[in-house]
Motif scaffolding. Structure first.
Motif, PDB file in Angstrom:
ATOM      1  N   MET A 145       6.666   4.841  26.639  1.00  0.00           N
ATOM      2  CA  MET A 145       8.037   4.642  26.219  1.00  0.00           C
ATOM      3  C   MET A 145       8.104   4.648  24.690  1.00  0.00           C
ATOM      4  SD  MET A 145      10.756   1.462  26.680  1.00  0.00           S
ATOM      5  CE  MET A 145       9.920   0.832  28.043  1.00  0.00           C
ATOM      6  N   LEU A 146       9.093   5.317  24.180  1.00  0.00           N
ATOM      7  CA  LEU A 146       9.327   5.415  22.747  1.00  0.00           C
ATOM      8  C   LEU A 146      10.126   4.199  22.276  1.00  0.00           C
ATOM      9  CD1 LEU A 146       8.908   7.705  20.582  1.00  0.00           C
ATOM     10  CD2 LEU A 146      11.277   8.308  21.009  1.00  0.00           C
ATOM     11  N   LYS A 147       9.695   3.581  21.183  1.00  0.00           N
ATOM     12  CA  LYS A 147      10.435   2.461  20.602  1.00  0.00           C
ATOM     13  C   LYS A 147      10.653   2.750  19.121  1.00  0.00           C
ATOM     14  CE  LYS A 147      10.605  -2.459  19.867  1.00  0.00           C
ATOM     15  NZ  LYS A 147       9.942  -3.744  19.980  1.00  0.00           N
ATOM     16  N   VAL A 148      11.891   2.550  18.667  1.00  0.00           N
ATOM     17  CA  VAL A 148      12.259   2.836  17.290  1.00  0.00           C
ATOM     18  C   VAL A 148      12.500   1.526  16.554  1.00  0.00           C
ATOM     19  CG1 VAL A 148      13.908   4.019  15.787  1.00  0.00           C
ATOM     20  CG2 VAL A 148      13.369   4.976  18.037  1.00  0.00           C
ATOM     21  N   ILE A 149      11.950   1.443  15.350  1.00  0.00           N
ATOM     22  CA  ILE A 149      12.163   0.282  14.484  1.00  0.00           C
ATOM     23  C   ILE A 149      12.791   0.787  13.199  1.00  0.00           C
ATOM     24  CG2 ILE A 149      11.038  -1.594  13.218  1.00  0.00           C
ATOM     25  CD1 ILE A 149       8.737  -1.258  15.377  1.00  0.00           C
ATOM     26  N   LEU A 150      13.898   0.181  12.810  1.00  0.00           N
ATOM     27  CA  LEU A 150      14.604   0.552  11.592  1.00  0.00           C
ATOM     28  C   LEU A 150      14.591  -0.626  10.628  1.00  0.00           C
ATOM     29  CD1 LEU A 150      16.527   2.343   9.881  1.00  0.00           C
ATOM     30  CD2 LEU A 150      18.406   1.324  11.183  1.00  0.00           C
ATOM     31  N   GLU A 151      14.047  -0.410   9.451  1.00  0.00           N
ATOM     32  CA  GLU A 151      14.046  -1.444   8.409  1.00  0.00           C
ATOM     33  C   GLU A 151      15.300  -1.269   7.556  1.00  0.00           C
ATOM     34  OE1 GLU A 151      10.215  -2.533   6.472  1.00  0.00           O
ATOM     35  OE2 GLU A 151       9.561  -0.638   7.398  1.00  0.00           O
ATOM     36  N   GLN A 152      16.365  -1.943   7.950  1.00  0.00           N
ATOM     37  CA  GLN A 152      17.639  -1.793   7.248  1.00  0.00           C
ATOM     38  C   GLN A 152      17.549  -2.189   5.783  1.00  0.00           C
ATOM     39  OE1 GLN A 152      20.434  -3.934   9.809  1.00  0.00           O
ATOM     40  NE2 GLN A 152      21.450  -1.964  10.159  1.00  0.00           N
TER      41      GLN A 152
END
Length: 67
Positions: A1-8
């Motif tokens: 499963m692909l998981k995306v993390i965004l450092e705002q």
């Protein structure tokens, strides 16, 4: 499963992620900072999410996979 993390906190509001993967990313109206719409996008979106991470000028997008 692909998981995306965004450092705002790193985001500079360039909008490249939205251009590359508009179903996974958006931008806040008030300041243009990226917003993650889908933390675990479908496998069909993997190429565009990887492109979004690659074109981010400050490398604020990270991708992990659980196999």
């Amino acid at each position: 499963m692909l998981k995306v993390i965004l450092e705002q906190d790193k985001c500079v509001a360039s909008g490249q992620c939205v251009t590359a993967a508009g179903t996974v990313f958006d931008q806040r109206d008030e300041d243009g900072i990226a917003v993650l719409l889908e933390e675990t996008p479908s496998p069909e979106r993997e190429a565009e999410v990887r492109q979004a991470a690659a074109v981010c000028p400050v490398l604020a997008i990270h991708i992990t996979t659980d196999n």
